[in-house]
Design a protein around this motif. Structure first.
Motif, PDB file in Angstrom:
ATOM      1  N   PRO A 108       0.842  -1.204   0.000  1.00 20.94           N
ATOM      2  CA  PRO A 108       0.000   0.000   0.000  1.00 20.94           C
ATOM      3  C   PRO A 108       0.878   1.256   0.000  1.00 20.94           C
ATOM      4  CG  PRO A 108      -0.759  -1.583   1.653  1.00 20.94           C
ATOM      5  CD  PRO A 108       0.561  -2.095   1.145  1.00 20.94           C
ATOM      6  N   GLY A 109       0.511   2.209  -0.810  1.00 24.88           N
ATOM      7  CA  GLY A 109       1.262   3.453  -0.869  1.00 24.88           C
ATOM      8  C   GLY A 109       2.318   3.484  -1.958  1.00 24.88           C
ATOM      9  N   TRP A 110       2.611   2.327  -2.577  1.00 22.05           N
ATOM     10  CA  TRP A 110       3.563   2.343  -3.685  1.00 22.05           C
ATOM     11  C   TRP A 110       2.988   3.130  -4.857  1.00 22.05           C
ATOM     12  CZ3 TRP A 110       6.080  -3.096  -4.800  1.00 22.05           C
ATOM     13  CH2 TRP A 110       6.972  -3.398  -3.768  1.00 22.05           C
ATOM     14  N   PRO A 111       3.763   3.968  -5.505  1.00 19.08           N
ATOM     15  CA  PRO A 111       3.290   4.611  -6.741  1.00 19.08           C
ATOM     16  C   PRO A 111       2.980   3.555  -7.793  1.00 19.08           C
ATOM     17  CG  PRO A 111       5.299   5.658  -5.932  1.00 19.08           C
ATOM     18  CD  PRO A 111       5.116   4.398  -5.126  1.00 19.08           C
ATOM     19  N   LYS A 112       1.904   3.751  -8.530  1.00 16.04           N
ATOM     20  CA  LYS A 112       1.498   2.750  -9.521  1.00 16.04           C
ATOM     21  C   LYS A 112       2.558   2.529 -10.593  1.00 16.04           C
ATOM     22  CE  LYS A 112      -3.525   3.155  -9.034  1.00 16.04           C
ATOM     23  NZ  LYS A 112      -4.810   3.455  -9.727  1.00 16.04           N
ATOM     24  N   ILE A 113       3.326   3.577 -10.878  1.00 16.98           N
ATOM     25  CA  ILE A 113       4.326   3.451 -11.933  1.00 16.98           C
ATOM     26  C   ILE A 113       5.385   2.412 -11.577  1.00 16.98           C
ATOM     27  CG2 ILE A 113       5.925   5.241 -11.108  1.00 16.98           C
ATOM     28  CD1 ILE A 113       6.037   6.163 -14.113  1.00 16.98           C
ATOM     29  N   TRP A 114       5.508   2.080 -10.273  1.00 16.19           N
ATOM     30  CA  TRP A 114       6.475   1.061  -9.855  1.00 16.19           C
ATOM     31  C   TRP A 114       6.065  -0.341 -10.301  1.00 16.19           C
ATOM     32  CZ3 TRP A 114       8.291   1.855  -4.076  1.00 16.19           C
ATOM     33  CH2 TRP A 114       8.953   3.094  -3.959  1.00 16.19           C
ATOM     34  N   TYR A 115       4.760  -0.597 -10.408  1.00 16.45           N
ATOM     35  CA  TYR A 115       4.336  -1.993 -10.534  1.00 16.45           C
ATOM     36  C   TYR A 115       3.277  -2.261 -11.588  1.00 16.45           C
ATOM     37  CZ  TYR A 115       0.382  -0.404  -7.644  1.00 16.45           C
ATOM     38  OH  TYR A 115      -0.709   0.276  -7.153  1.00 16.45           O
ATOM     39  N   GLN A 126      14.174   7.806 -12.401  1.00 19.15           N
ATOM     40  CA  GLN A 126      13.574   9.092 -12.064  1.00 19.15           C
ATOM     41  C   GLN A 126      12.398   8.955 -11.100  1.00 19.15           C
ATOM     42  OE1 GLN A 126      14.887  11.914 -12.742  1.00 19.15           O
ATOM     43  NE2 GLN A 126      16.395  11.330 -14.287  1.00 19.15           N
ATOM     44  N   ASN A 127      11.787   7.781 -11.068  1.00 14.75           N
ATOM     45  CA  ASN A 127      10.666   7.557 -10.138  1.00 14.75           C
ATOM     46  C   ASN A 127      11.058   6.702  -8.938  1.00 14.75           C
ATOM     47  OD1 ASN A 127       7.957   8.621 -11.473  1.00 14.75           O
ATOM     48  ND2 ASN A 127       9.242   7.775 -13.112  1.00 14.75           N
ATOM     49  N   SER A 128      12.366   6.494  -8.759  1.00 14.72           N
ATOM     50  CA  SER A 128      12.886   5.748  -7.605  1.00 14.72           C
ATOM     51  C   SER A 128      12.124   4.453  -7.368  1.00 14.72           C
ATOM     52  CB  SER A 128      12.856   6.614  -6.340  1.00 14.72           C
ATOM     53  OG  SER A 128      14.046   7.346  -6.214  1.00 14.72           O
ATOM     54  N   ALA A 129      12.042   3.626  -8.413  1.00  9.05           N
ATOM     55  CA  ALA A 129      11.287   2.376  -8.329  1.00  9.05           C
ATOM     56  C   ALA A 129      12.066   1.357  -7.497  1.00  9.05           C
ATOM     57  CB  ALA A 129      11.002   1.836  -9.720  1.00  9.05           C
TER      58      ALA A 129
END
Length: 276
Positions: A108-115, A126-129
């Motif tokens: 929960p709380g992970w940015p969607k762009i990570w996953y 740039q999005n610190s994945a």
């Protein structure tokens, strides 16, 4: 707070960048009215800021803290990316990168762009994945990761707390002074990696380009064992006068308020130094 400006360094010829920084610590005790205290009034006991060229330190706030080794958090994505590129774990900047969700379940709380879907290296950087980079470290392997950190002389080079997490408030520590030295070695191709890997990393690190300068940087941040939050901002700027390296870190009681201070403090200092 101790803070020094460029004129105090011009009398130290022939020293390496790190030795210049270290040689100044003895001066800090005698400095009661720093010349450029207005550079970063927010940067006090729990903050340090360093700006340097290839030949001198331009700004140094809180030299004791600048020499203090701390967890690099996501600023480690700079060497992590470079190692993956140099080994061919990442073959090109268009390669889709993902991670094993059984090893790193979505939180929960992970940015969607990570996953939500695979991302290329620049997007991950740039999005610190975080899970993407934990997977990259796993794919690199402990033996090769250790060999590269030894070769880079990166911080204390300690990956013992876990291959996929040693940079996340783990065993790896690095100071702001050491970040500057690493960035200088990176920029000048002194890390014994391929020129192609360096060129690709530079594309990934570019965050701002204007007619007057190019800014290459990485943020980092996380929770410390003390309960405080630590924020980093490191990188370098190319302009018509040359290249200028910077590193700053600060601690605060709350995570997001602390993270939001990083860029404004550093950008103001770079502006006052006439670099951006």
């Amino acid at each position: 707070m101790a803070c020094f400006s460029a004129p105090m360094y011009k009398y130290l010829p022939g020293l390496t960048l790190l030795s210049i920084v270290l040689s100044l610590f003895s001066l800090s005790a005698a400095a009661t009215e720093p010349d450029n205290q207005e550079t970063a009034p927010e940067c006090r006991n729990n903050c340090t800021l360093v700006i340097a060229s290839d030949t001198q330190v331009l700004t140094l706030i809180n030299p004791k803290r600048s020499a203090t080794a701390l967890s690099p958090f996501s600023t480690f994505k700079i060497p992590n990316s470079l190692i993956a590129l140099d080994l061919g774990v990442i073959k090109n900047l268009q390669q889709p990168l993902s991670f094993d969700k059984s090893d790193y379940p979505v939180q929960p709380g992970w940015p969607k762009i990570w996953y939500e879907k695979p991302v290329d290296l620049r997007t991950a950087f740039q999005n610190s994945a975080v899970p993407v980079y934990r997977q990259l470290a796993t794919d690199i392997g402990a033996t090769k990761m250790q060999a590269y950190l030894d070769k880079f002389n990166y911080g204390n080079k300690d990956i013992s707390s876990g291959l996929d997490s040693f940079w996340l408030n783990g065993s790896l520590k690095i100071s702001a002074d050491e970040q500057i030295v690493f960035l200088k070695s990176l920029y000048h191709g002194e890390l014994a990696v391929s020129p192609d890997s360096l060129a690709k990393l530079k594309q990934v690190m570019l965050v701002e380009q204007t007619p007057d300068y190019r800014l290459y940087a990485k943020t980092g941040g996380g929770k410390l064992d003390s309960g405080k939050s630590l924020g980093w901002y490191v990188g370098y700027v190319e302009n018509s006068d040359g290249v200028f390296y910077f590193a700053m870190n600060l601690e605060g009681d709350k995570f997001w308020p602390t993270m939001k201070k990083r860029l404004p403090i550093m950008r103001r200092a770079l502006q006052q130094a006439g670099i951006i």
